[in-house]
Design an enzyme around this catalytic site. Structure first.
Site, mmCIF file in Angstrom:
data_model
loop_
_atom_site.group_PDB
_atom_site.id
_atom_site.type_symbol
_atom_site.label_atom_id
_atom_site.label_comp_id
_atom_site.label_asym_id
_atom_site.label_seq_id
_atom_site.Cartn_x
_atom_site.Cartn_y
_atom_site.Cartn_z
ATOM 1 N N ASN A 114 45.927 20.311 74.461
ATOM 2 C CA ASN A 114 44.993 19.317 76.161
ATOM 3 C C ASN A 114 46.062 18.734 77.220
ATOM 4 O O ASN A 114 46.019 18.390 77.969
ATOM 5 C CB ASN A 114 44.965 17.839 74.977
ATOM 6 C CG ASN A 114 46.372 17.025 75.004
ATOM 7 O OD1 ASN A 114 46.984 17.685 75.053
ATOM 8 N ND2 ASN A 114 45.807 15.668 74.747
ATOM 9 N N VAL B 282 48.978 17.680 77.679
ATOM 10 C CA VAL B 282 50.067 16.620 77.573
ATOM 11 C C VAL B 282 50.842 17.768 75.981
ATOM 12 O O VAL B 282 51.070 17.197 75.018
ATOM 13 C CB VAL B 282 49.572 14.964 76.724
ATOM 14 C CG1 VAL B 282 50.610 14.358 76.791
ATOM 15 C CG2 VAL B 282 48.378 15.610 77.996
ATOM 16 N N ASP C 210 52.668 20.944 70.878
ATOM 17 C CA ASP C 210 51.772 21.044 70.040
ATOM 18 C C ASP C 210 50.721 21.956 71.503
ATOM 19 O O ASP C 210 49.602 21.616 71.593
ATOM 20 C CB ASP C 210 51.560 19.685 71.070
ATOM 21 C CG ASP C 210 51.941 18.969 71.862
ATOM 22 O OD1 ASP C 210 53.012 19.360 72.120
ATOM 23 O OD2 ASP C 210 51.295 17.734 72.266
ATOM 24 N N GLU C 211 51.707 22.568 72.810
ATOM 25 C CA GLU C 211 50.517 22.998 73.606
ATOM 26 C C GLU C 211 50.727 24.563 74.024
ATOM 27 O O GLU C 211 50.474 25.591 74.421
ATOM 28 C CB GLU C 211 51.573 22.467 74.917
ATOM 29 C CG GLU C 211 50.598 20.921 75.321
ATOM 30 C CD GLU C 211 49.422 20.433 74.881
ATOM 31 O OE1 GLU C 211 48.387 21.417 75.384
ATOM 32 O OE2 GLU C 211 49.104 19.572 73.960
ATOM 33 N N TYR D 152 49.294 20.871 87.461
ATOM 34 C CA TYR D 152 50.156 21.905 87.347
ATOM 35 C C TYR D 152 49.465 22.944 87.855
ATOM 36 O O TYR D 152 49.940 24.192 89.010
ATOM 37 C CB TYR D 152 51.333 22.710 86.313
ATOM 38 C CG TYR D 152 51.795 20.906 85.889
ATOM 39 C CD1 TYR D 152 52.010 19.618 85.994
ATOM 40 C CD2 TYR D 152 53.388 21.686 84.697
ATOM 41 C CE1 TYR D 152 52.768 18.894 85.164
ATOM 42 C CE2 TYR D 152 53.595 20.864 84.191
ATOM 43 C CZ TYR D 152 53.096 19.199 84.041
ATOM 44 O OH TYR D 152 53.992 18.561 83.943
ATOM 45 N N GLU E 136 54.453 26.019 91.863
ATOM 46 C CA GLU E 136 55.666 25.932 91.085
ATOM 47 C C GLU E 136 54.589 26.779 89.631
ATOM 48 O O GLU E 136 53.858 26.303 89.315
ATOM 49 C CB GLU E 136 56.045 24.849 90.094
ATOM 50 C CG GLU E 136 57.440 25.503 89.261
ATOM 51 C CD GLU E 136 57.847 24.413 88.349
ATOM 52 O OE1 GLU E 136 57.496 22.808 88.562
ATOM 53 O OE2 GLU E 136 58.724 24.458 87.845
ATOM 54 N N ASP F 270 53.996 27.742 86.655
ATOM 55 C CA ASP F 270 54.195 27.215 84.815
ATOM 56 C C ASP F 270 53.716 28.044 83.934
ATOM 57 O O ASP F 270 54.505 28.695 83.017
ATOM 58 C CB ASP F 270 53.559 26.009 84.910
ATOM 59 C CG ASP F 270 53.810 25.087 85.830
ATOM 60 O OD1 ASP F 270 54.646 24.057 85.311
ATOM 61 O OD2 ASP F 270 53.202 24.562 87.236
ATOM 62 N N HIS G 235 61.400 59.979 69.818
ATOM 63 C CA HIS G 235 61.168 61.364 69.210
ATOM 64 C C HIS G 235 61.513 62.842 70.277
ATOM 65 O O HIS G 235 60.851 63.459 70.259
ATOM 66 C CB HIS G 235 59.682 61.521 68.694
ATOM 67 C CG HIS G 235 59.064 61.079 69.835
ATOM 68 N ND1 HIS G 235 58.221 60.254 70.162
ATOM 69 C CD2 HIS G 235 58.079 62.845 70.482
ATOM 70 C CE1 HIS G 235 56.976 60.443 70.966
ATOM 71 N NE2 HIS G 235 57.159 62.220 71.270
ATOM 72 N N ASP H 193 60.394 54.223 68.489
ATOM 73 C CA ASP H 193 60.417 55.703 68.786
ATOM 74 C C ASP H 193 60.710 55.299 70.172
ATOM 75 O O ASP H 193 59.817 54.959 70.811
ATOM 76 C CB ASP H 193 58.864 55.922 68.697
ATOM 77 C CG ASP H 193 59.060 57.385 69.344
ATOM 78 O OD1 ASP H 193 59.550 57.538 69.974
ATOM 79 O OD2 ASP H 193 57.665 58.156 69.661
ATOM 80 N N SER I 214 54.410 62.552 76.175
ATOM 81 C CA SER I 214 55.042 61.368 75.357
ATOM 82 C C SER I 214 56.708 60.824 76.511
ATOM 83 O O SER I 214 56.770 61.479 76.994
ATOM 84 C CB SER I 214 56.434 62.212 74.314
ATOM 85 O OG SER I 214 54.915 62.181 72.256
#
Ligand code: ARG
Length: 601
Positions: free
Chosen positions: A246, A248, A256-257, A280, A285, A287, A399, A447, A543
């Protein structure tokens, strides 16, 4: 292509038929259970950015040494009366020695001591929160209005309850015969990552009596007997299931986030599976490690929005309330320190120009389109591709190379057509080849190899003015299945036709690739990519070359190295690439962390 789609649809149907579709999915469906096994916290740099006084090592934020802090700033004082030149110096010292906690911004004055206590509870772990600020004579209570689990977690940790708060908004009665001054209370705001409430910002506000005061019950062993309705935080605390994802930070360690398929409430889902508070978004900033919380923001308007928000917050309750700022805003200071950290330059082309659009089914490239692309020449032939990652270093497939043959190799940079060499082309000799020690030539696991180019005589570095390094992804969560990425190389066409000029093509990252390659695909180490109809694919000769993906800010990352695939351009057999993010630590061990660390060297 048909096969791919049918399988996918079938899979989606299976997974969604488990629950009846309603607008809000039940909380347990928000959480990615497989991700939880990784025990991610606020110190897992696969999921979140580290603090400016930390650096990311092996997926964890670890303490930086104080001398690595930016020099300018104002002094701060700790609870044991020691002075540090900046907040960063103090925090990095505290990171190493947790008892050295922040007390105040500015000098250490004799009378000043920050103190927090819980009053009127039945145990030491609960009560109404009382605080004495440095430079304030009187002890004061905290306003309920400003009090959330974020602040409560910080307060409880500060008081010595390492798992933070259990609940807020319980009733505690102040004995009626006590006459205490409750006309003013302290408004507090924390980010949630502070180790002391003293680091949060305090302002003085008018209070509406006893009812308006903040309280907390800190988490102790006796609290919260877990039920099957509870979410277990990495720090051992149990929180109600419905409070996960949520935005928070209820756990206090953010666990929990960090493993979310979706977010509920007032939260924003980062592509990396992290829920952050909506506030946020566009706050200046970054996040989300994937950066999308700060893109598409209206730059000119946002400071105004923030001001208006602050005002409407004050206005609640009628007239404007005058507030008195009591402590420095250390969160702003933290952001300022972050902005002063050195930044690595990678993944951004020197000049951008229009791509004219054909690898299998690709298009020819132009000068400067793929400035990280290199060709590996073994004797007379171009045998493989490679990716320039900075310094003297080129990434390729194991390789493709053999350490003992290093003197036979040449690295051709800025090459387009190897029949008609362009003027930008430069040829570098090879100093050393490092093949992954766990490379398995039978299964193609690990590889990956590094080539160190020789410096020109008398030169201290490999100055490759014709090349730009691709960024090395430090987290497996930067890109996801269905993301569009680009492959490039001088490999064969579908009809096995030889190719002399660099070609490129757009492919999608493909998840669940074991369905195409049962018992041959290793999810952690490999990444499949291709198109639905198989029209675009890498082939023999590609490759060691790049599979690059661009983030929301158009920064290019080397997400994969062309490794193997059954045939070329068959939809039922997508191309398989070495998953570079899995080898960040291996690469940085050999080339040096500062060369490829974008965040917090
Ligand atoms: N191993 C091949 C090479 O040496 C690359 C094959 C990639 N194949 C594919 N279908 N994507 O060049």
């Amino acid at each position: 292509m048909k096969i791919t789609h049918l399988l996918l649809l079938f899979y989606l149907n299976l997974s969604s038929s488990k629950c009846v579709s309603v607008s809000d999915p039940p909380p347990q469906d928000l959480v990615d259970q497989k991700c939880l096994l990784n025990q991610y916290t606020h110190r897992s740099c696969n999921k979140v950015f580290c603090q400016p006084w930390q650096k990311c090592v092996d997926g964890s934020c670890v303490c930086k040494l104080p001398y690595q802090c930016p020099k300018n700033g104002t002094p701060v004082c700790t609870t044991n009366g020691r002075k540090y030149p900046t907040y960063c110096h103090q925090k990095s010292f505290e990171c190493l020695q947790p008892q050295t906690k922040f007390s105040n911004n500015g000098t250490c004055t004799a009378e000043g001591k920050f103190n927090i206590s819980l009053r009127y509870g039945n145990t030491k772990a609960e009560g109404i929160v009382q605080v004495k600020l440095v430079d304030q004579d009187e002890e004061m209570f905290i306003c309920k209005k400003s009090w959330s689990m974020t602040e409560a977690n910080v307060a409880c940790v500060d008081l010595g309850f390492p798992q933070g708060a259990f609940v807020i908004r319980r009733r505690f009665n102040i004995p009626g015969n006590l006459r205490i001054n409750t006309t003013k209370c302290l408004h507090v705001h924390c980010r949630g990552i502070e180790t002391s409430l003293a680091e949060c910002t305090f302002t003085k506000r008018r209070s509406n009596g006893y009812q308006g005061l903040a309280d907390v019950v800190c988490y102790t062993q006796d609290e919260g007997s877990p039920t099957n309705q509870s979410f277990r935080c990495v720090n051992g605390k149990h929180i109600p299931q419905e409070r996960a994802c949520n935005g928070v930070n209820e756990c206090g360690d953010q666990s929990d986030e960090l493993c979310c398929k979706d977010c509920q409430g007032n939260a924003f889902l980062c592509k990396s599976g992290v829920c952050i508070p909506n506030e946020y978004k566009c706050n200046g900033e970054v996040d989300c490690i994937t950066g999308e919380d700060e893109t598409g923001c209206d730059e000119t308007r946002h400071p105004q929005i923030r001001e208006n928000l602050a005002r409407s917050d004050q206005d609640q309750g009628g007239e404007t309330e005058e507030t008195e700022i009591l402590t420095a805003d250390m969160d702003t200071e933290r952001q300022r320190i972050k902005s002063l950290l050195p930044k690595l330059s990678c993944g951004v082309k020197r000049r951008t120009h229009i791509l004219r659009k054909r690898v299998v089914g690709g298009k020819p490239a132009e000068v400067g389109d793929y400035p990280w692309q290199v060709a590996i020449k073994d004797g007379e032939r171009i045998t493989c591709g490679g990716i320039y990652i900075g310094g003297c270093w080129v990434l390729t497939a194991a390789h493709c190379v053999r350490p003992s043959r290093y003197h036979n190799y040449q690295i051709w940079t800025a090459l387009l057509d190897w029949l008609k060499p362009n003027s930008q082309l430069r040829v570098q000799a090879v100093n050393r080849v490092i093949v992954h020690e766990k490379y398995n030539g039978t299964t193609y696991q690990n590889d990956i190899a590094l080539i160190e180019m020789k410096k020109y005589s008398g030169k201290k570095e490999c100055e490759l003015s014709n090349s730009v390094p691709a960024c090395v992804p430090w987290s497996p969560y930067l890109f996801q299945p269905k993301d569009k990425c680009i492959i490039s190389g001088w490999g064969r066409e579908k009809d096995n036709k030889k190719v002399y000029t660099l070609r490129w093509g757009e492919v999608n990252l493909i998840g669940n690739c074991s369905q195409f390659y049962p018992n041959r695909y290793y999810e952690k180490e490999m990444q499949c990519a291709g198109t639905d109809d198989g029209s675009i694919d890498a082939c023999k000769g590609d490759s060691g070359g790049p599979l690059v993906c661009k983030d929301v800010n158009n920064v290019t990352y080397v997400w994969g190295i062309v490794s193997w695939g059954e045939n070329c351009g068959k939809p039922e057999f997508p191309g398989v690439y070495t998953r570079v993010a899995n080898y960040f630590d291996w690469i940085s061990y050999h080339v040096g962390r500062p060369l490829i660390s974008q965040h917090n060297v």
